[in-house]
Motif scaffolding. Sequence first.
Motif, PDB file in Angstrom:
ATOM      1  N   ARG A  71       0.127   8.568  -0.319  1.00 24.62           N
ATOM      2  CA  ARG A  71      -0.973   9.115   0.046  1.00 24.62           C
ATOM      3  C   ARG A  71      -0.926  10.293   0.974  1.00 24.62           C
ATOM      4  O   ARG A  71      -1.609  11.273   0.723  1.00 24.62           O
ATOM      5  CB  ARG A  71      -1.835   7.882   0.734  1.00 24.62           C
ATOM      6  N   THR A  81       1.265   4.203   1.188  1.00 26.34           N
ATOM      7  CA  THR A  81       0.854   5.114   2.145  1.00 26.34           C
ATOM      8  C   THR A  81       1.698   6.482   2.138  1.00 26.34           C
ATOM      9  O   THR A  81       1.188   7.654   2.388  1.00 26.34           O
ATOM     10  CB  THR A  81       0.877   4.325   3.702  1.00 26.34           C
ATOM     11  N   VAL A 108      -5.792   3.110  -2.841  1.00 26.60           N
ATOM     12  CA  VAL A 108      -5.116   3.736  -1.557  1.00 26.60           C
ATOM     13  C   VAL A 108      -5.315   5.483  -1.593  1.00 26.60           C
ATOM     14  O   VAL A 108      -5.573   6.091  -0.634  1.00 26.60           O
ATOM     15  CB  VAL A 108      -3.889   3.085  -1.311  1.00 26.60           C
ATOM     16  N   ARG A 116       0.842  -1.381   0.041  1.00 31.58           N
ATOM     17  CA  ARG A 116       0.125  -0.073   0.007  1.00 31.58           C
ATOM     18  C   ARG A 116       0.856   1.302   0.133  1.00 31.58           C
ATOM     19  O   ARG A 116       1.680   1.401   0.790  1.00 31.58           O
ATOM     20  CB  ARG A 116      -0.712  -0.107   1.197  1.00 31.58           C
TER      21      ARG A 116
END
Length: 475
Positions: free
Chosen positions: A339, A336, A366, A334
């Motif tokens: 993000r 992150t 995500v 993911r």
Amino acid sequence: MSIYNPPTLQQLAMQGLLKNESLAISSLDCMPIMLFPPLFKEASEGRHTKILKAMVAAWPFHCLPVGVLMMTPEVETLQAVLDGIDMLLTQKVSPHRRWKLQVLDLRNVHQNFWDVWTGREKGVHSEDSGSEKQVVKSLHRHALRQPLKVVTDLSLCFHLQEHQTCLLQWAQQRNGTVQLCCVKMEISDFPVETIREVLDIFWPHYIEELEIITTKILPFPNSFAPCLGQMRNLHKCHLSLNAFFMDSSAIEMSLHKFLTQFSKLNSLQHLYLNGIYFSTENVKQLCRCLKTPLESLSITLHLSQSDLKQLSQCPRLCQVKFLLLSHIELSTSRPTGLRVLLENVADSLQTLELEHCSLENSHLSVFLPALSQCSQLTRVNFSDNDFSSTAVKNLLQCMANLNQLAVQLYPAPLECYDNPCNILMDRFAHLCLELQGIVMAKREPKTMAFATTICIECCQSCVYDIETKLCPCWQ
């Protein structure tokens, strides 16, 4: 019936002066100021070097923006201008005229100055004209005081050109009486030892834009680092260090001293790092050394998940307007870091380039919520990523709510291929038309295109905007 437009008295006067160089030179002391710019321009176009030399020495304005008159490097004309500066510096001019020249600008700027004074634009022909004030105002960083400043841009590619050698040798011989100030410097595959010699001629704190492209990554950072640290007014830095086949540990050690210099750059706003192998330690060091909020950040090649995490935690990257990340390595985990980075810049981001990042559906899900909050976006580029048609639909629905978005570039969905190298053209056109309709149902897109992967034969893509445009191999 033709209409005869007789020459003006000013044009007749200039024609007479250009035909008689001795008369032109002897008339400079009593010549009206308004005649200097048009006569200088005519003398430059006609290569009347003796008149140019004398006019430079008697120039009645603070700034002489001669660069725009020498679009094509002309050594003879440049030498005449430099000879005029020498006359002025040695005071071999008439004592009756108080010379004012303090900045010789060799850049391709200030066309308005010549347009106003030669009658192409309306203006007040006086010593304190608006054009003259504008020229001087735009050079506020180059304070109007002795020594005389010569302002230029410099592009070094492979070797010095004749006009560059002429200028550099002249300035080197007059160190102390002339300041050679480079505002924009470009260096491409130039010998490292020669770069140091060239930089020693310039005042480094005047450099505002720097672009370097080199394959000499191991000797280059160590030799160039001290010069970079002196560029205190640098606000745009573009480094392309091509080191694809070099040992990563050696590169990391070489970059360490170089990156440390960023702590001295208190005006940096735009940073472009291309083709550089960054270890996680290098990324940490860069984030620590940045002293000012960046408006632009571009990094291509070799960014890992942990590197993105470091960037997302850097306080100097919360006001970024332009963000380009290419060839980042997200594997299947993911993203992150990406993000959080998008969340941090949601209020400022205007351009987002995530081309060639091997993004997949799981990655998109995500960071899509963070992307939907970037209300200032005007351009996005997701080309050459691996999205299904469903994922692209979700992305387009998110983009459709961003009203300022003007340019949108997307990858062709995976369903357009029956193998990585073969495009199903009918399906490509059908899917792209359907996807385009998602946005058009909410608003009319200005520029919106879908592109296939790059063809290995012709190195081009097939593109769909209003219609399908095939690469040469498919035509």
